[in-house]
Write an enzyme that holds these catalytic residues in place. Structure first.
Site, PDB file in Angstrom:
ATOM      1  N   ASN A 169      47.325  71.126  98.128  1.00 55.02           N
ATOM      2  CA  ASN A 169      46.232  70.682  97.266  1.00 55.02           C
ATOM      3  C   ASN A 169      45.011  70.167  98.028  1.00 55.02           C
ATOM      4  OD1 ASN A 169      47.748  68.478  98.081  1.00 55.02           O
ATOM      5  ND2 ASN A 169      47.596  67.391  96.137  1.00 55.02           N
ATOM      6  N   GLU A 264      54.023  61.131 103.326  1.00 52.61           N
ATOM      7  CA  GLU A 264      53.453  60.791 102.020  1.00 52.61           C
ATOM      8  C   GLU A 264      53.957  61.850 101.068  1.00 52.61           C
ATOM      9  OE1 GLU A 264      51.648  61.364  98.793  1.00 52.61           O
ATOM     10  OE2 GLU A 264      49.972  61.992 100.048  1.00 52.61           O
ATOM     11  N   CYS A 298      48.734  63.888  94.260  1.00 51.48           N
ATOM     12  CA  CYS A 298      49.836  62.925  94.377  1.00 51.48           C
ATOM     13  C   CYS A 298      49.467  61.605  93.718  1.00 51.48           C
ATOM     14  CB  CYS A 298      50.195  62.710  95.845  1.00 51.48           C
ATOM     15  SG  CYS A 298      48.809  62.230  96.884  1.00 51.48           S
TER      16      CYS A 298
END
Length: 496
Positions: A169, A264, A298
């Site tokens: 992304n 992450e 996210c």
């Protein structure tokens, strides 16, 4: 245009090359990996399918290059980073074009990602010089029982070879968020870009090439994760892994050896809305936070936990704003564009159908064409629905009505994720208390979750990650402390 002009050397025929030892190369495998345009659902680009042997060669090259780079003066490292940042910004148009075609990112957002990435690199250069230019001086007699007979000098030194794995992304921005800190700290880089986003990443790497970084210092390996994924993450030549993505990160953390990990991962970012909140502000942030880039972030708002007394008003305000969202191709700068793949769209649809079967209230008609899913708000969602817990990574947002703050906090903390969350209230005391109680890496007060600015700390708890990102934190993570102790002759005392 992508693959033309200054980028002409990174492609041969219709297949983009990989980058190693300062050169653009074709894989000995003779194979390629196709990249499907999410909008057309047809193969748009192809990249090299590198082999394990080519990975081995890249690791050897990176290790040698790093030793010389570690001796390069800080000011020179910073100078080259500033140059790369400038080139990246100059070439924003062709790189943004790749983002539009590979991951269906709206055109304006694609340009913003590239420019933001250039700013991040420049900030890394400045912050790195400041942090790494300082050390500590300790003396032994500050600890009980010791004379002033030892001096200790400490400094930060690089780890070695950093393996950087960004997600689809933000394949440029989240790549440079790893590359910049690694390079200024004196490390070398092996970049494994995501398949969707690989061509944008290759164009970005070429900007570093044009800036004149030493050969072998920056390398970019493309290929199938099934063939080189585990081989890369378990490679003995890797001294640090910085990964952004989903469940794959958990698997990597279990397989990697005794090296620093920066992970992450996913999130189920909760938005808690209290009765005294500014409901127009709430609605704006829910729509922005939940549906920006079609929810494929996210830090997107993933579940709204709203007090029952204001739930009807909040839902109506959100519905009104959602009605203004544009839906269509990324080239038209639409708010909602196709999700990255058919498998992603199918997963999202599975969550929607589960909610429908269990009687969630559909605030809009569910509509899908290929990978394009129209924005959908689901009201009266209950904890027994999958959408209450699972991360859709798409333009579908559940609303759970709560009767107390404690109920909202409990739902947030019961999740296996803990990346970010947000609280809307005019009572700062309540906001701080709720923030303290939420088991998430970051809590935003009266704003939707967000990763930036890029120098802010960014971290997750539980299945949302290991370690902390943000420029300063990344530089710290990609270095280790080196101590040099000077032993002085034993002191002699004379009475006088």
């Amino acid at each position: 245009m992508a693959g033309t002009g200054v980028f002409a050397e990174i492609i041969e025929g219709d297949v983009y090359k990989y980058y190693a030892d300062g050169e653009w190369k074709k894989s000995a495998s003779g194979k390629s990996v196709g990249i499907v345009n999410p909008t057309t659902r047809k193969t748009h680009y192809k990249v090299q399918a590198c082999t394990q042997e080519e990975v081995n060669k890249v690791m050897e090259i990176a290790k040698v290059a790093q030793k010389a780079w570690a001796k390069t003066p800080l000011w020179k490292r910073a100078e080259l980073l500033h140059k790369a940042a400038a080139i990246l910004k100059e070439q924003k148009a062709p790189i943004a074009e790749c983002l539009v075609k590979e991951i269906a990112k709206p055109a304006k957002d694609a340009v913003t990602e590239v420019v933001r990435s250039g700013d991040l690199i420049s900030y890394c250069a400045e912050e790195g010089v400041r942090i790494l230019g300082e050390g500590k001086f300790l003396v032994s007699d500050s600890f009980p029982g010791n004379e002033r007979s030892k001096y200790c000098l400490t400094s930060k030194v690089p780890l070695g070879v950093v393996l950087a794995i960004p997600p689809f992304n933000y394949p440029v921005n989240l790549a440079v968020s790893k590359i910049g800190p690694a390079l200024i700290a004196g490390n070398s880089i092996v970049l494994k870009p995501p398949t969707q986003g690989a061509v944008a990443a290759l164009h970005m790497v070429h900007c570093f090439h044009l800036a004149g970084f030493p050969k072998g210092l920056i390398n970019c390996i493309s290929g199938k994760g099934s063939e080189i994924g585990d081989f890369l993450t378990m490679h003995p030549g890797v001294n640090c892994i910085s990964f952004t993505g989903g469940d794959t990160g958990i698997a990597i953390s279990k397989k990697a050896g005794m090296i620093p990990l920066q992970m992450e991962l996913g999130g189920k970012d909760a938005c808690i809305v209290l009765e005294d909140a500014d409901l127009d502000l709430v609605a704006n942030n829910i729509v922005k936070g939940g549906f920006s880039y079609s929810g494929q972030r996210c830090t997107a708002v993933k579940v709204v936990l709203v007090m029952e007394s204001v739930a009807d008003v909040v839902v109506e305000k959100v519905k009104a704003k959602m009605a203004k969202l544009t839906v269509g191709p990324p080239e038209n700068d639409c708010d909602i564009t196709p999700v990255v793949s058919e498998s992603s769209a199918n997963f999202i649809e599975g969550l929607v159908m589960d909610a429908k079967q269990k009687s969630a209230t559909f605030c809009q008609e569910y509509k899908r064409e290929g990978n394009l899913i129209w924005p959908l708000l689901l009201d009266h969602v209950r904890p027994d629905m999958r959408i209450a817990w699972e991360e859709p990574f798409g333009p579908v947002l559940p609303v759970i009505r709560i009767n107390s703050v404690e109920e909202g906090i409990h739902h947030c903390n019961a999740s296996n994720f803990g990346l970010q969350g947000c609280v809307f209230t005019k009572d700062i005391n309540k906001a701080i208390m709720i923030s303290d109680a939420m088991e998430t890496g970051t809590v935003q007060i009266n704003s939707a979750p967000a990763r930036g600015p890029d120098h802010f700390p960014f971290q997750g708890l539980k299945d949302s990650g290991i370690g902390s990102q943000g420029i300063t934190n990344s530089i710290d993570m990609m270095t280790k402390i080196k101590s040099t102790v000077i032993n002085l002759p034993a002191p002699s005392y004379t009475m006088g």
